[in-house]
Scaffold this motif. Structure first.
Motif, PDB file in Angstrom:
ATOM      1  N   CYS A   1       0.889  -1.090  -0.064  1.00 20.03           N
ATOM      2  CA  CYS A   1       0.018   0.116  -0.467  1.00 20.03           C
ATOM      3  C   CYS A   1       0.556   1.576   0.168  1.00 20.03           C
ATOM      4  O   CYS A   1       0.887   2.016  -0.685  1.00 20.03           O
ATOM      5  CB  CYS A   1      -0.870   0.124   1.176  1.00 20.03           C
ATOM      6  SG  CYS A   1      -2.223   1.569   1.385  1.00 20.03           S
TER       7      CYS A   1
ATOM      8  N   CYS B   1     -13.840  -4.066  -7.669  1.00 17.81           N
ATOM      9  CA  CYS B   1     -12.022  -3.255  -6.418  1.00 17.81           C
ATOM     10  C   CYS B   1     -10.505  -3.610  -6.746  1.00 17.81           C
ATOM     11  O   CYS B   1     -10.590  -2.773  -6.529  1.00 17.81           O
ATOM     12  CB  CYS B   1     -12.464  -3.569  -4.601  1.00 17.81           C
ATOM     13  SG  CYS B   1     -14.762  -3.224  -4.674  1.00 17.81           S
ATOM     14  N   ILE B   2     -10.798  -5.135  -6.803  1.00 17.67           N
ATOM     15  CA  ILE B   2      -9.447  -5.281  -7.092  1.00 17.67           C
ATOM     16  C   ILE B   2      -8.389  -4.602  -8.906  1.00 17.67           C
ATOM     17  O   ILE B   2      -7.372  -4.644  -8.226  1.00 17.67           O
ATOM     18  CB  ILE B   2      -8.984  -7.354  -7.326  1.00 17.67           C
ATOM     19  CG1 ILE B   2      -9.984  -7.854  -5.944  1.00 17.67           C
ATOM     20  CG2 ILE B   2      -8.240  -7.517  -7.792  1.00 17.67           C
ATOM     21  CD1 ILE B   2      -9.986  -9.718  -6.413  1.00 17.67           C
TER      22      ILE B   2
ATOM     23  N   PRO C   1      -8.386  -0.106  -7.779  1.00 13.87           N
ATOM     24  CA  PRO C   1      -7.976   1.437  -6.303  1.00 13.87           C
ATOM     25  C   PRO C   1      -7.973   2.450  -6.361  1.00 13.87           C
ATOM     26  O   PRO C   1      -8.281   3.102  -5.977  1.00 13.87           O
ATOM     27  CB  PRO C   1      -8.065   0.106  -5.190  1.00 13.87           C
ATOM     28  CG  PRO C   1      -7.040  -1.143  -6.017  1.00 13.87           C
ATOM     29  CD  PRO C   1      -7.853  -0.864  -7.619  1.00 13.87           C
TER      30      PRO C   1
ATOM     31  N   LEU D   1      -8.771   2.755   2.597  1.00 13.06           N
ATOM     32  CA  LEU D   1      -9.415   1.723   1.283  1.00 13.06           C
ATOM     33  C   LEU D   1      -8.324   0.498   0.449  1.00 13.06           C
ATOM     34  O   LEU D   1      -8.907  -0.837   0.350  1.00 13.06           O
ATOM     35  CB  LEU D   1     -10.573   2.228   0.345  1.00 13.06           C
ATOM     36  CG  LEU D   1     -11.881   2.904   0.615  1.00 13.06           C
ATOM     37  CD1 LEU D   1     -12.327   3.568  -0.640  1.00 13.06           C
ATOM     38  CD2 LEU D   1     -12.606   1.914   1.306  1.00 13.06           C
TER      39      LEU D   1
ATOM     40  N   SER E   1      -6.912  -1.885   2.306  1.00 16.99           N
ATOM     41  CA  SER E   1      -8.103  -2.838   2.550  1.00 16.99           C
ATOM     42  C   SER E   1      -8.180  -4.147   1.523  1.00 16.99           C
ATOM     43  O   SER E   1      -8.464  -5.040   2.016  1.00 16.99           O
ATOM     44  CB  SER E   1      -9.630  -2.176   3.330  1.00 16.99           C
ATOM     45  OG  SER E   1      -9.459  -1.682   4.041  1.00 16.99           O
ATOM     46  N   PHE E   2      -8.147  -3.331   0.275  1.00 16.04           N
ATOM     47  CA  PHE E   2      -8.501  -4.387  -1.392  1.00 16.04           C
ATOM     48  C   PHE E   2      -6.592  -5.099  -1.159  1.00 16.04           C
ATOM     49  O   PHE E   2      -7.484  -5.933  -1.230  1.00 16.04           O
ATOM     50  CB  PHE E   2      -8.691  -3.441  -2.227  1.00 16.04           C
ATOM     51  CG  PHE E   2      -9.794  -2.888  -2.468  1.00 16.04           C
ATOM     52  CD1 PHE E   2     -10.883  -3.688  -1.693  1.00 16.04           C
ATOM     53  CD2 PHE E   2      -9.704  -1.125  -2.966  1.00 16.04           C
ATOM     54  CE1 PHE E   2     -12.134  -2.378  -1.761  1.00 16.04           C
ATOM     55  CE2 PHE E   2     -11.046  -1.037  -3.136  1.00 16.04           C
ATOM     56  CZ  PHE E   2     -11.837  -0.947  -2.420  1.00 16.04           C
TER      57      PHE E   2
ATOM     58  N   ASP F   1      -7.045  -7.828   2.019  1.00 14.58           N
ATOM     59  CA  ASP F   1      -7.780  -8.631   1.559  1.00 14.58           C
ATOM     60  C   ASP F   1      -7.217  -9.920   0.327  1.00 14.58           C
ATOM     61  O   ASP F   1      -7.294 -11.226   0.299  1.00 14.58           O
ATOM     62  CB  ASP F   1      -9.061  -8.010   0.862  1.00 14.58           C
ATOM     63  CG  ASP F   1     -10.019  -8.469   2.013  1.00 14.58           C
ATOM     64  OD1 ASP F   1     -10.305  -7.881   3.092  1.00 14.58           O
ATOM     65  OD2 ASP F   1     -11.040  -6.771   1.649  1.00 14.58           O
TER      66      ASP F   1
END
Length: 148
Positions: free
Chosen positions: A52, A91-92, A95, A133, A136-137, A140
């Motif tokens: 990230c 979303c993958i 983002p 976000l 978070s993606f 996951d």
């Protein structure tokens, strides 16, 4: 808190109320993200945080130097957001585009749309939510890859 900051112009433009509201939002969001991250292993969280950080820095540098104007895609980003709500798996793949859009909105300059300097709270809120976000993606994805 986010609804108050987004919808109430007086609250987000009045010092020090705007900073207090942003701080409360940040604390609540960090509690939510910490609770979510507690369901993953520490290695997964650290990998996601590293990815990230790298992605956010790369997209921010891209937003500062690119000649492409992402701010004119506001309507398309709203439609994409609706699609993401209905079909979460998309979303993958996209983002990072919101971070570029929000960074360019904050920069102003030659871009079609921009936030005024008085809207620094809104700019901070937009970028903060984009990064949360994205984290978070990525978390996951990393968590799914380690379980699969």
């Amino acid at each position: 808190m986010m609804i108050v900051l987004v919808c109430c112009d007086k609250v987000r433009r009045t010092f020090p109320v705007n900073l207090i509201c942003l701080m409360v939002f940040t604390l609540l969001e960090s509690f939510l993200l910490g609770t979510t991250a507690s369901y993953y292993g520490h290695d997964e969280v650290m990998i996601a945080a590293g990815i990230c950080t790298f992605v956010c820095l790369g997209l921010t540098i891209f937003a500062f130097q690119t000649k492409w104007d992402f701010t004119m895609f506001g309507g398309m980003l709203f439609v994409a957001l609706l699609v993401l709500v209905c079909f979460g798996f998309i979303c993958i793949f996209i983002p990072g585009r919101y971070l570029v859009f929000d960074t360019q909105m904050m920069l102003g300059g030659k871009h079609r749309y921009s936030l005024s300097p008085e809207e620094y709270i809104m700019a901070a809120l937009n970028i903060y939510v984009d990064i949360v976000l994205l984290f978070s993606f990525i978390l996951d994805i990393v968590g799914f890859a380690n379980r699969g």
